[in-house]
Design an enzyme around this catalytic site. Sequence first.
Site, short mmCIF file in Angstrom:
data_model
loop_
_atom_site.label_atom_id
_atom_site.label_comp_id
_atom_site.label_asym_id
_atom_site.label_seq_id
_atom_site.Cartn_x
_atom_site.Cartn_y
_atom_site.Cartn_z
CE1 TYR A 183 0.75 7.33 0.25
CE2 TYR A 183 1.65 6.92 -1.94
CZ TYR A 183 0.70 6.67 -0.96
OH TYR A 183 -0.30 5.77 -1.21
CE LYS A 237 21.85 -9.58 -20.89
NZ LYS A 237 23.26 -9.75 -20.47
#
Length: 353
Positions: A250, A38
Site C-alpha cells: 500500500y 491480567k
Amino acid sequence: MTDPTAAPAVLSVDLDAVARNYRTLGQVSGLPVHPVVKADGYGLGAQVVATRLMAEGARTFFVARVTEGLRLRDALGSQSAGGPVIYVLDGCRAGEAGALRAADLRPVLNHPAQMQDWTTAGGGACGLQIDTGMNRLGFRPEDAPETFDGLALVLTHLACADDPANPMNRRQRDLFAGVVGRYPGAIRSFANSSGCFLGPDFAFDAVRPGVCLYGGGPEGRPDTRIAPVATLTARVLQVRDVPAGESIGYSQGYVADRPIRVATVAAGYADGVLRAYSPAGAVWIAGETRPLLGRVSMDVCAVEITGLDVALGDPVELFGPNRLLDDAAAAAGTISYELLTSITPRVPRAYSQ
Ligand SMILES: *Cc1c(COP(=O)(O)O)cnc(C)c1O
C-alpha cells in the site's frame, strides 16, 4: 484446526521458560512470587500459564478485570478445592462486589466507594492499593484507612522501576514503608518485574511480576537471567522478484532501488503484527535478520530475502529466540507488553512444556 503449529501464524509459548522465569524472579527477590496474569496472561493464555505456575508452587495471582478473575476462578477451581487466591486490581465497581464474593475473588480496594461497596456486600478478604506517586489507582498515604476488616494484602505500584537510578523508586519505597505499619497482618506487595531487580532495600513480603514471567523487559531487554518465552512464527505465502523502480504494498511504502527478492508472509496487523513496524521492522528468516518492506497490511507483510534460499511455507520469526521480543517492540516504537497483548485471537497459541 487440530495442530495449531500448522496455522499460517502461530504464537508458541514455552511453559518451561515461564516456570524458569518464575523461579528466577523468586531467587532474585528472595520473596514469594505472586504472578500477574491480567490481559489473558499478557496474551499468552492466563489459564494455561497459571496452571503451570501453580504446579511450580504459585498460590496467589493478580488479574486486572473482574471478568478475568471469574474466568480464572472457573478454570482453576475454588479455593476450597485447591484453587489459588486471586486478586482483582480494578477492585470492584458498583454492583460487582457480590459477584466477586460469590467467586471467591479479592478486590484490591482503591478508593472509599469501593470500600463501601465491599462492606455492604458483606466484605471479607481483600487487598488495598496505596498510591505512592503514580497517581493512577489507590489511596494516597495520607488518605489511607487506619484499618479495614479482611485486609489480607496491601500493595503499591512503582512508576519508574525500569530506571533503577531514578530517585522516584526510593521515594515510593519510603512512602509505602511509612504506611504499611498500620496493617500488621497484611502481606506487603511492592515490586513488579523490574522492581524485583532493585535489591534488598526494596523487598517487602512478596513480589508481583508480570512481563518478566513472559520473557519481556519492562523497557529494553530484560535482565539476562530472564528466558524468552513467546515466539511468533508466520509462513511464507509467496516469493517474487521485484525489479528496480517498482514498489511494494500500500501507498508504495517501499520502492526497490535495485532488483530484489521478496517473500510475502502470512501475518499482518490483524494478527498483531503492528503497522508501526514500518519502516524499522525486521524478522528472522532462513538464518538471517531481514527487513520488512513497506506497509504491514491486514493479513500479510513483505520481507526482503535477496540471496536467501526461501521456499513456500518456510517459517518466519517475527519475535522469539532469534529476534528478541524487546528488539521487535523497539522497532515498532513500543514495549514488549504491548507487542504481546496485541497478538489477536486469530493466531492460535501452541504450548510446549
Ligand atoms: C501490570 C501490573 C503489574 C505487573 O507489572 P510488570 O511490569 O508486568 O511486572 C504489577 N502490579 C500492578 C498494579 C500492575 O498493574
